[in-house]
Structure formats: structure tokens, C-alpha cells
Design a protein around this motif. Structure first.
Motif, PDB file in Angstrom:
ATOM      1  N   PHE A 204       1.607   9.526   1.672  1.00 16.86           N
ATOM      2  CA  PHE A 204       0.316  10.099   2.427  1.00 16.86           C
ATOM      3  C   PHE A 204      -0.661   8.761   2.546  1.00 16.86           C
ATOM      4  O   PHE A 204      -1.561   8.893   3.263  1.00 16.86           O
ATOM      5  N   LYS A 205      -0.543   7.868   1.725  1.00 14.12           N
ATOM      6  CA  LYS A 205      -1.693   6.677   1.508  1.00 14.12           C
ATOM      7  C   LYS A 205      -1.289   5.808   2.817  1.00 14.12           C
ATOM      8  O   LYS A 205      -2.156   5.032   2.764  1.00 14.12           O
ATOM      9  N   TYR A 206      -0.407   5.906   3.381  1.00 19.14           N
ATOM     10  CA  TYR A 206      -0.013   4.888   4.446  1.00 19.14           C
ATOM     11  C   TYR A 206      -0.760   5.510   5.581  1.00 19.14           C
ATOM     12  O   TYR A 206      -0.203   6.303   6.457  1.00 19.14           O
ATOM     13  N   PHE A 289      -6.566   2.560   0.764  1.00 18.56           N
ATOM     14  CA  PHE A 289      -6.427   3.636  -0.238  1.00 18.56           C
ATOM     15  C   PHE A 289      -5.616   3.036  -1.286  1.00 18.56           C
ATOM     16  O   PHE A 289      -4.338   3.495  -1.536  1.00 18.56           O
ATOM     17  N   SER A 290      -5.902   2.171  -2.277  1.00 18.23           N
ATOM     18  CA  SER A 290      -5.463   1.595  -3.084  1.00 18.23           C
ATOM     19  C   SER A 290      -5.054   2.465  -4.181  1.00 18.23           C
ATOM     20  O   SER A 290      -5.442   3.555  -4.650  1.00 18.23           O
ATOM     21  N   GLY A 291      -3.833   1.721  -4.957  1.00 18.73           N
ATOM     22  CA  GLY A 291      -3.283   2.404  -6.251  1.00 18.73           C
ATOM     23  C   GLY A 291      -3.988   1.992  -7.255  1.00 18.73           C
ATOM     24  O   GLY A 291      -4.017   0.478  -7.384  1.00 18.73           O
ATOM     25  N   PHE A 292      -4.277   2.535  -8.366  1.00 15.27           N
ATOM     26  CA  PHE A 292      -4.914   2.009  -9.439  1.00 15.27           C
ATOM     27  C   PHE A 292      -3.689   1.778 -10.690  1.00 15.27           C
ATOM     28  O   PHE A 292      -3.505   0.848 -11.024  1.00 15.27           O
ATOM     29  N   ASN A 293      -3.221   3.084 -11.111  1.00 12.77           N
ATOM     30  CA  ASN A 293      -2.266   3.022 -12.217  1.00 12.77           C
ATOM     31  C   ASN A 293      -0.871   2.274 -11.709  1.00 12.77           C
ATOM     32  O   ASN A 293      -0.454   1.415 -12.647  1.00 12.77           O
ATOM     33  N   THR A 294      -0.487   2.197 -10.412  1.00 13.17           N
ATOM     34  CA  THR A 294       0.465   1.514 -10.120  1.00 13.17           C
ATOM     35  C   THR A 294       0.219  -0.187 -10.199  1.00 13.17           C
ATOM     36  O   THR A 294       1.129  -0.919 -10.725  1.00 13.17           O
ATOM     37  N   VAL A 295      -0.889  -0.662  -9.843  1.00 19.74           N
ATOM     38  CA  VAL A 295      -1.357  -1.786  -9.798  1.00 19.74           C
ATOM     39  C   VAL A 295      -1.383  -2.194 -11.344  1.00 19.74           C
ATOM     40  O   VAL A 295      -1.035  -3.454 -11.743  1.00 19.74           O
ATOM     41  N   LEU A 296      -1.780  -1.532 -12.174  1.00 21.64           N
ATOM     42  CA  LEU A 296      -2.085  -1.940 -13.676  1.00 21.64           C
ATOM     43  C   LEU A 296      -0.682  -1.829 -14.240  1.00 21.64           C
ATOM     44  O   LEU A 296      -0.527  -2.832 -15.164  1.00 21.64           O
ATOM     45  N   MET A 313     -14.769   2.268  -2.183  1.00 20.42           N
ATOM     46  CA  MET A 313     -14.145   1.955  -3.361  1.00 20.42           C
ATOM     47  C   MET A 313     -12.679   2.323  -3.473  1.00 20.42           C
ATOM     48  O   MET A 313     -11.991   1.595  -4.116  1.00 20.42           O
ATOM     49  N   ARG A 314     -12.390   3.482  -2.557  1.00 17.56           N
ATOM     50  CA  ARG A 314     -10.879   3.873  -2.620  1.00 17.56           C
ATOM     51  C   ARG A 314      -9.984   2.620  -2.172  1.00 17.56           C
ATOM     52  O   ARG A 314      -9.013   2.813  -2.447  1.00 17.56           O
ATOM     53  N   GLY A 315     -10.455   1.700  -1.342  1.00 16.68           N
ATOM     54  CA  GLY A 315      -9.777   0.663  -1.045  1.00 16.68           C
ATOM     55  C   GLY A 315      -9.882  -0.326  -1.921  1.00 16.68           C
ATOM     56  O   GLY A 315      -9.291  -1.721  -1.431  1.00 16.68           O
ATOM     57  N   ARG A 316     -10.393  -0.451  -2.985  1.00 17.77           N
ATOM     58  CA  ARG A 316     -10.838  -1.800  -3.710  1.00 17.77           C
ATOM     59  C   ARG A 316     -10.388  -1.619  -5.201  1.00 17.77           C
ATOM     60  O   ARG A 316     -10.643  -2.518  -5.941  1.00 17.77           O
ATOM     61  N   LEU A 317      -9.528  -0.630  -5.570  1.00 16.05           N
ATOM     62  CA  LEU A 317      -8.946  -0.510  -6.874  1.00 16.05           C
ATOM     63  C   LEU A 317      -8.150  -1.645  -7.192  1.00 16.05           C
ATOM     64  O   LEU A 317      -8.396  -2.115  -8.319  1.00 16.05           O
ATOM     65  N   GLY A 318      -7.082  -2.071  -6.505  1.00 21.12           N
ATOM     66  CA  GLY A 318      -6.091  -2.961  -6.594  1.00 21.12           C
ATOM     67  C   GLY A 318      -6.888  -4.261  -6.763  1.00 21.12           C
ATOM     68  O   GLY A 318      -6.764  -5.158  -7.666  1.00 21.12           O
TER      69      GLY A 318
END
Length: 393
Positions: A204-206, A289-296, A313-318
């Protein structure tokens, strides 16, 4: 932390009796995800285990029914743990009777019960954070706890709440350090002799707005006659099917061969996913709609992540994680740059090895950062005092 991020006492309203000055401050945390879940790992676990227990008593409200070992550890770590209420009215009573000084919702927008509770005034100070990375829009939520690394200039305009920019990534997070299990690539339908570009976002993030980006990357890979975009199936067959249909149409428009350049595989367990990251060339962030845990997790594996820096912010986690490690060269701010950088890195193994080494040298800065927790403690002390009409010297 800037003082103006906290001076909003006029918006706070008291609820219940004034707490005794001699006791510790009572901070509630209410979430459906007190378990091995992305919201727990990023937004809750560090607070539960590292808020100063000499100053704060934590009241943990487990709204969801799923439990695991993380739940058990959380229960042992807090002053009060509640998971018995079944109805909204019972939850309201349980939280109200605790006479909390502050109540934090790690996510508002993922679960119906959480939204219902957050719409009420159950504590004099109420805050949300980015387990669901949007303003709540609720007049009952006073603070939005975010991070310097994730917010652009002028970000207060994006929030109904008062924005609190905690230092760095804004959280205390532990590395997962799982056991690695290298999957057999052919058994997953993946080639063993081509660069794999992981696209691990939840389907759903795509957004349809960016379908052309993935098609254009595939077109660049096709020119080299190698490379695969690797997507993962989610929990909904209908959403999976819709995403694939959309991508196929976008690939047709770009005259790119979908079946030659895309693999869609089942979600893997954590050891296998970490093993696949070890065998991959690059991870591609989800745009806007960036991923945080996955990028970490990719950083933990040393896998370069091409991040996209969005407006919100939702697009700036990675991108926040990449910049925190001193890797702005892995941040794209336009779709065109993202496409170009993805194709270039796919076929430059020397550059990828250099990036892997830099990640290995810098990734420890992401983990076990106590500074955001101490900053949040100061924030809570100040806003709770303001809610009581007390001026701190």
C-alpha cells in the motif's frame, strides 16, 4: 531543544485531580502493538526500557490482543501494565482512573480503538508520535513527537499539534542482531547472477503517482540486460494484485519488460530477509512514504539504501537515516535523480562496496542513542508543569 517547541501551555487542559507533588510523574503509553512489531521496535520499546524510572512511572496500555516475548518483557519493565478491558468504555475508565500526568499514543490512525481513545481527553498532556506518520488532526492531542532528522524547515505547518523535534532520529532503538539464513535464490524465483534491487515496502506504500519511476528504473536495467526489482507480497491479495496490474501498465507505457525485470516474492521471515539483504545489490526506498525499520535493518546488514527525500516527514525516514550516517550521496530529492542513481549503482559494484564499508563504519550512530530519551524527559517535565500552572525556574 528549542524552547518555543514546548511553550504551548494555553492549549493544555487538566483532567481529573491534581497529582500529588511528591510522587513520580505518571506517563501512559497506549498502543495496539506492544509486541514484535515495527511500532514497538521504533517508537515504544526505547521509552519503556529507558525513560528514567526514578522520575517517571510508566503505565502501559496494551490495546491489541496479540502477545509475544516482547510483550512479556514490556510488562516486567513498567510500573503498571493493563490489557484486560474489552470495550471502549472500560478502557476509558481504566486510563482515566490512573490519574496520568501525560499520555502518549505511538500511532494514531492504524487502529479504530486507538483513534477513539485519542479523540478523548484522558490526561492533561497528550502526545502522538510517528508510528502512523501523519498529524492526528485532533484537538485532544497536544504534542507530536518527531525528530530533527526527519523534519524539513517550516514543518510545524504540517501539524495540528505542537511539533517537538527530538534530537537526531528522535528514538532509542536497538539493533535486531538476528541469525542470518541465506535463502536459495532460485527457489525464490530470483536469479543468482544479476543485481537484486530490493523494493520491500508494504504494497500500500507504492503510490500510483510513482509507478513510472519503477518502470523507468527497469528500462535502465533492461538496457544492461541484467538486474531485477524485487517486490514482496503483503497481507491482502487484492492489494497485491492491484499493484502488479498498475506496474504492468506503467511498464507497457515505458516499453519495459515487466517479467524480465521484476520478481514478486512472498514475505520472508526475519533471518531469511536479512540473508537476502546480504545477497542483494541495493535497497530502494518507497517514495513519499518511507520505511524506517526496513531501512534500519538494511543499515544493520551494510546494504546501501537509495532513499528519497520527500516534502513531509512520512517521506523522509529513510533519508534521515542516510544523512545521520553521513551518506547524503544515497539521498535523491527528485524522481529523475532516483531513477538515475538506482541504475548507476546497480552496475557499479566497486561503488557499492565503498558504500557498504562506510555504512559499516557509521551505522553504530543509529543505535542506542539516549539523547532523544533525555530530551523527551525534559519536554514532559516542562509541559506537565505548564498544565498545572507551575513555572519552572
Amino acid at each position: 531543544m528549542p524552547t518555543d517547541a514546548l511553550t504551548h501551555g494555553a492549549r493544555l487542559r487538566t483532567a481529573g485531580k491534581s497529582p500529588a507533588k511528591s510522587r513520580k510523574l505518571r506517563v501512559g503509553i497506549a498502543s495496539s502493538h506492544i509486541r514484535d512489531h515495527s511500532v514497538w521496535l521504533a517508537n515504544i520499546k526505547g521509552l519503556v526500557h529507558h525513560l528514567d524510572k526514578a522520575q517517571f512511572d510508566i503505565y502501559l496500555y496494551k490495546l491489541g490482543r496479540s502477545s509475544d516475548e516482547e510483550t512479556a518483557r514490556a510488562k516486567r519493565a513498567v510500573a503498571h501494565f493493563e490489557d484486560r478491558p474489552k470495550s471502549l468504555a472500560e478502557w476509558v475508565r481504566a486510563i482515566s482512573e490512573a490519574n496520568l500526568d501525560a499520555l502518549i499514543y505511538p500511532e494514531v490512525g492504524m487502529e479504530e480503538l486507538t483513534i477513539q481513545l485519542a479523540s478523548l481527553r484522558l490526561a492533561p498532556v497528550q502526545a502522538a508520535t510517528w508510528g502512523h506518520p501523519e498529524t492526528t488532526g485532533l484537538p485532544t492531542i497536544d504534542l507530536y513527537l518527531s525528530a530533527d532528522a526527519f523534519e524539513p524547515t517550516g514543518a510545524q505547518d504540517h501539524y495540528r499539534e505542537q511539533l517537538v523535534r527530538l534530537p537526531n532520529l528522535g528514538i532509542f532503538v536497538e539493533p535486531l542482531a538476528p541469525s542470518f539464513e541465506l535463502p536459495h535464490l532460485l527457489s525464490l524465483g530470483l536469479p543468482g547472477d544479476e543485481p537484486l534491487l530490493l523494493c520491500p515496502g508494504t504494497p500500500f506504500k507504492y503510490s500510483p503517482m510513482h509507478d513510472n519511476v519503477w518502470a523507468s528504473i527497469a528500462k535502465g536495467l533492461h538496457q544492461e540486460k541484467a538486474g531485477r526489482l524485487v517486490f514482496f507480497r503483503g497481507r491482502s491479495e487484492s492489494v497485491d494484485r492491484l499493484l502488479e496490474q498498475r506496474l504492468r501498465r506503467a511498464f507497457d507505457r515505458e516499453r519495459a519488460d515487466f517479467d524480465a525485470r521484476v520478481c514478486i516474492i512472498e514475505a520472508l521471515d526475519r533471518p531469511q530477509f536479512f540473508g537476502l539483504m546480504q545477497q542483494s545489490a541495493l535497497m530502494l526506498d518507497t517514495l513519499e512514504f518511507s520505511g524506517f525499520n526496513t531501512v534500519l535493518q538494511a543499515a544493520e546488514c551494510g546494504l546501501p539504501v537509495l532513499a528519497y527525500e520527500g516534502k513531509f516527514m512520512r517521506g523522509r525516514l529513510g533519508s534521515g537515516i542516510m544523512r545521520r550516517m553521513g551518506l547524503p550521496e544515497l539521498v535523491a530529492s527528485t524522481g529523475e535523480a532516483f531513477i538515475q542513481m538506482a541504475v548507476q549503482l546497480a552496475f557499479n559494484p566497486l561503488r557499492r562496496d565503498q558504500l557498504r564499508q562506510k555504512i559499516a563504519d557509521q551505522r553504530n550512530i543509529l543505535f542506542r542513542d539516549i539523547e532523544p530519551v533525555r530530551a523527551l524527559e525534559r519536554c514532559l517535565v516542562e509541559v506537565i508543569a505548564q498544565s498545572r500552572g507551575v513555572r519552572l525556574s
